[in-house]
Design a protein around this motif. Structure first.
Motif, PDB file in Angstrom:
ATOM      1  N   PHE A 159     -17.899  76.108  51.960  1.00  0.00           N
ATOM      2  CA  PHE A 159     -18.587  75.624  50.759  1.00  0.00           C
ATOM      3  C   PHE A 159     -19.090  76.787  49.911  1.00  0.00           C
ATOM      4  CE2 PHE A 159     -22.397  76.430  53.245  1.00  0.00           C
ATOM      5  CZ  PHE A 159     -23.355  76.737  52.298  1.00  0.00           C
ATOM      6  N   MET A 160     -19.422  77.908  50.565  1.00  0.00           N
ATOM      7  CA  MET A 160     -19.928  79.084  49.869  1.00  0.00           C
ATOM      8  C   MET A 160     -18.788  79.910  49.279  1.00  0.00           C
ATOM      9  SD  MET A 160     -22.538  81.979  51.397  1.00  0.00           S
ATOM     10  CE  MET A 160     -23.588  80.693  52.071  1.00  0.00           C
ATOM     11  N   GLU A 161     -17.707  79.999  50.009  1.00  0.00           N
ATOM     12  CA  GLU A 161     -16.558  80.792  49.569  1.00  0.00           C
ATOM     13  C   GLU A 161     -16.014  80.283  48.243  1.00  0.00           C
ATOM     14  OE1 GLU A 161     -13.622  83.600  49.423  1.00  0.00           O
ATOM     15  OE2 GLU A 161     -15.144  83.496  51.002  1.00  0.00           O
ATOM     16  N   TYR A 162     -15.961  78.979  48.074  1.00  0.00           N
ATOM     17  CA  TYR A 162     -15.358  78.398  46.874  1.00  0.00           C
ATOM     18  C   TYR A 162     -16.396  77.846  45.897  1.00  0.00           C
ATOM     19  CZ  TYR A 162     -11.254  78.774  49.819  1.00  0.00           C
ATOM     20  OH  TYR A 162     -10.253  79.266  50.636  1.00  0.00           O
ATOM     21  N   SER A 163     -17.645  78.185  46.099  1.00  0.00           N
ATOM     22  CA  SER A 163     -18.710  77.656  45.257  1.00  0.00           C
ATOM     23  C   SER A 163     -18.681  78.281  43.857  1.00  0.00           C
ATOM     24  CB  SER A 163     -20.071  77.937  45.898  1.00  0.00           C
ATOM     25  OG  SER A 163     -21.107  77.668  44.980  1.00  0.00           O
ATOM     26  N   PRO A 164     -18.554  77.471  42.801  1.00  0.00           N
ATOM     27  CA  PRO A 164     -18.616  78.004  41.431  1.00  0.00           C
ATOM     28  C   PRO A 164     -19.969  78.661  41.127  1.00  0.00           C
ATOM     29  CG  PRO A 164     -17.660  75.812  41.431  1.00  0.00           C
ATOM     30  CD  PRO A 164     -18.228  76.036  42.800  1.00  0.00           C
ATOM     31  N   PHE A 165     -21.026  78.124  41.721  1.00  0.00           N
ATOM     32  CA  PHE A 165     -22.347  78.699  41.495  1.00  0.00           C
ATOM     33  C   PHE A 165     -22.438  80.100  42.094  1.00  0.00           C
ATOM     34  CE2 PHE A 165     -26.956  78.879  42.908  1.00  0.00           C
ATOM     35  CZ  PHE A 165     -27.423  79.304  41.670  1.00  0.00           C
ATOM     36  N   ARG A 166     -21.961  80.247  43.327  1.00  0.00           N
ATOM     37  CA  ARG A 166     -21.978  81.585  43.947  1.00  0.00           C
ATOM     38  C   ARG A 166     -21.140  82.560  43.147  1.00  0.00           C
ATOM     39  NH1 ARG A 166     -18.917  84.954  46.420  1.00  0.00           N
ATOM     40  NH2 ARG A 166     -17.155  83.504  46.413  1.00  0.00           N
ATOM     41  N   LYS A 167     -19.977  82.119  42.699  1.00  0.00           N
ATOM     42  CA  LYS A 167     -19.106  83.002  41.920  1.00  0.00           C
ATOM     43  C   LYS A 167     -19.766  83.399  40.604  1.00  0.00           C
ATOM     44  CE  LYS A 167     -14.763  81.237  43.851  1.00  0.00           C
ATOM     45  NZ  LYS A 167     -13.471  80.535  43.565  1.00  0.00           N
ATOM     46  N   CYS A 168     -20.500  82.467  40.013  1.00  0.00           N
ATOM     47  CA  CYS A 168     -21.198  82.772  38.764  1.00  0.00           C
ATOM     48  C   CYS A 168     -22.280  83.826  38.998  1.00  0.00           C
ATOM     49  CB  CYS A 168     -21.827  81.504  38.185  1.00  0.00           C
ATOM     50  SG  CYS A 168     -22.702  81.775  36.621  1.00  0.00           S
ATOM     51  N   VAL A 169     -23.090  83.624  40.018  1.00  0.00           N
ATOM     52  CA  VAL A 169     -24.152  84.574  40.328  1.00  0.00           C
ATOM     53  C   VAL A 169     -23.574  85.941  40.676  1.00  0.00           C
ATOM     54  CG1 VAL A 169     -25.941  85.115  42.017  1.00  0.00           C
ATOM     55  CG2 VAL A 169     -25.835  82.825  41.016  1.00  0.00           C
ATOM     56  N   ASP A 170     -22.501  85.927  41.442  1.00  0.00           N
ATOM     57  CA  ASP A 170     -21.843  87.180  41.833  1.00  0.00           C
ATOM     58  C   ASP A 170     -21.315  87.924  40.598  1.00  0.00           C
ATOM     59  OD1 ASP A 170     -20.389  88.636  44.348  1.00  0.00           O
ATOM     60  OD2 ASP A 170     -19.046  88.594  42.627  1.00  0.00           O
ATOM     61  N   GLY A 171     -20.679  87.201  39.700  1.00  0.00           N
ATOM     62  CA  GLY A 171     -20.118  87.824  38.506  1.00  0.00           C
ATOM     63  C   GLY A 171     -21.186  88.377  37.571  1.00  0.00           C
ATOM     64  N   VAL A 172     -22.280  87.622  37.404  1.00  0.00           N
ATOM     65  CA  VAL A 172     -23.370  88.093  36.552  1.00  0.00           C
ATOM     66  C   VAL A 172     -23.995  89.356  37.138  1.00  0.00           C
ATOM     67  CG1 VAL A 172     -25.710  87.562  35.782  1.00  0.00           C
ATOM     68  CG2 VAL A 172     -23.900  85.885  35.496  1.00  0.00           C
ATOM     69  N   THR A 173     -24.167  89.391  38.440  1.00  0.00           N
ATOM     70  CA  THR A 173     -24.731  90.574  39.085  1.00  0.00           C
ATOM     71  C   THR A 173     -23.860  91.797  38.840  1.00  0.00           C
ATOM     72  OG1 THR A 173     -25.663  89.170  40.834  1.00  0.00           O
ATOM     73  CG2 THR A 173     -25.545  91.543  41.255  1.00  0.00           C
ATOM     74  N   GLU A 174     -22.567  91.625  39.002  1.00  0.00           N
ATOM     75  CA  GLU A 174     -21.649  92.753  38.828  1.00  0.00           C
ATOM     76  C   GLU A 174     -21.660  93.274  37.394  1.00  0.00           C
ATOM     77  OE1 GLU A 174     -16.962  93.919  39.690  1.00  0.00           O
ATOM     78  OE2 GLU A 174     -17.643  91.846  39.886  1.00  0.00           O
ATOM     79  N   ASN A 175     -21.802  92.379  36.441  1.00  0.00           N
ATOM     80  CA  ASN A 175     -21.681  92.784  35.037  1.00  0.00           C
ATOM     81  C   ASN A 175     -23.005  93.123  34.369  1.00  0.00           C
ATOM     82  OD1 ASN A 175     -18.704  92.361  34.132  1.00  0.00           O
ATOM     83  ND2 ASN A 175     -19.158  90.541  35.346  1.00  0.00           N
ATOM     84  N   ALA A 176     -24.115  92.611  34.877  1.00  0.00           N
ATOM     85  CA  ALA A 176     -25.398  92.801  34.193  1.00  0.00           C
ATOM     86  C   ALA A 176     -26.365  93.703  34.942  1.00  0.00           C
ATOM     87  CB  ALA A 176     -26.056  91.435  33.949  1.00  0.00           C
ATOM     88  N   LEU A 177     -26.043  94.082  36.163  1.00  0.00           N
ATOM     89  CA  LEU A 177     -26.946  94.928  36.944  1.00  0.00           C
ATOM     90  C   LEU A 177     -27.083  96.294  36.290  1.00  0.00           C
ATOM     91  CD1 LEU A 177     -28.692  95.151  39.473  1.00  0.00           C
ATOM     92  CD2 LEU A 177     -26.649  95.886  40.734  1.00  0.00           C
ATOM     93  N   ALA A 178     -28.317  96.722  36.084  1.00  0.00           N
ATOM     94  CA  ALA A 178     -28.583  97.993  35.403  1.00  0.00           C
ATOM     95  C   ALA A 178     -28.167  99.174  36.265  1.00  0.00           C
ATOM     96  CB  ALA A 178     -30.066  98.100  35.067  1.00  0.00           C
ATOM     97  N   ILE A 179     -27.548 100.170  35.641  1.00  0.00           N
ATOM     98  CA  ILE A 179     -27.158 101.396  36.326  1.00  0.00           C
ATOM     99  C   ILE A 179     -27.450 102.584  35.415  1.00  0.00           C
ATOM    100  CG2 ILE A 179     -25.329 100.289  37.682  1.00  0.00           C
ATOM    101  CD1 ILE A 179     -23.298 101.520  35.731  1.00  0.00           C
ATOM    102  N   VAL A 180     -27.559 103.746  36.029  1.00  0.00           N
ATOM    103  CA  VAL A 180     -27.639 104.994  35.284  1.00  0.00           C
ATOM    104  C   VAL A 180     -26.239 105.577  35.263  1.00  0.00           C
ATOM    105  CG1 VAL A 180     -28.616 107.318  35.203  1.00  0.00           C
ATOM    106  CG2 VAL A 180     -30.026 105.395  35.962  1.00  0.00           C
TER     107      VAL A 180
END
Length: 253
Positions: A159-180
């Motif tokens: 249920f977690m592997e194919y969860s659209p919600f998990r994928k959304c959270v994962d994608g936002v983290t990858e793209n919006a996480l602040a870095i130097v």
């Protein structure tokens, strides 16, 4: 900036010794997370150093949504774990793009016996293991035995592997996480231009210094020449005043 489910992953460089995170560089400007039992020597970044930790103390925030936007069950909740200053703006992105219920980050204590999140609950590390997504519904039995360069882990529940919600959270983290950002690499042409610029600045500076030195020397020479030609003005003035005094005495003895 993605790593794996193994702590110590996600380093683009500087992770030669895969069994420890101690004395590694900070490719994204922040420290890795701290886990209990000094996992992989993470005591080097433990809570005793929170006062100087970039981004502030380690915190966690629950990521929940509603069935209005995603087909989720009540127990499908994720947690974002990282420095407080990274979590605050990231929550805005979670709310905007994944319809996460707004929540305030709270201090995370990895050593607490009642901690909501454990090392085994991490489903993804980011940014040189300085940030993680986790879920209490996931238990990675290999979390304490795998090394940072491995992808070995307990599979996610279906249920977690194919969860659209998990994928959304994962994608936002990858793209919006602040870095130097790292220093950009220079091409040979850029290096040549930089060398010319630095050389030009150095040469111009040397020329200005030489001109200033010549000007100061000329001023000194002019003053000495004037003294030789006309005499020292101070001495001449003193002689003139003495002569005027003598003349007054001669006129009125």
């Amino acid at each position: 900036i993605r790593g794996t489910r193994a702590f110590g992953s996600g380093y683009p460089y500087g992770a030669g010794n895969q069994s420890t995170i101690a004395r590694r560089p900070f490719p994204f400007g922040v420290w890795p997370l701290y886990w209990d039992q000094n996992l992989m020597d993470s005591d080097e970044y433990g809570p005793q150093y929170d006062i100087i930790r970039p981004g502030g103390f380690i915190a966690s925030v629950p990521l929940r949504t509603t069935t209005e936007h995603f087909n989720v069950t009540d127990d499908e909740v994720y947690y974002a774990v990282g420095d407080r200053e990274s979590l605050l703006p990231l929550m805005v992105s979670y709310v905007t793009w994944c319809h996460v219920t707004p929540a305030w980050p709270s201090r995370f204590n990895a050593s607490a016996t009642n901690a909501t999140i454990k090392l085994e609950n991490v489903i993804q590390y980011f940014r040189a293991s300085s940030f993680a997504l986790a879920s209490p519904a996931y238990n990675n039995t290999l979390a304490r035995t795998s090394i940072s360069d491995t992808k070995d882990s307990t599979p996610l529940p279906e249920f977690m592997e194919y969860s659209p919600f998990r994928k959304c959270v994962d994608g936002v983290t990858e793209n919006a996480l602040a870095i130097v950002n790292t220093i950009p690499s220079l091409t040979p042409a850029d290096k040549f231009k930089l060398a010319l610029t630095v050389s030009g600045i150095f040469i111009c500076g040397a020329m200005l210094f030489a001109l200033a030195l010549i000007y100061a020397t000329l001023l000194i020479l002019r003053e000495k020449f004037s003294k030789w030609l006309y005499g020292d003005p101070f001495v001449m003035d003193r002689v003139r005043r003495e002569r005027e005094t003598e003349l007054r005495y001669e006129n009125h003895p």
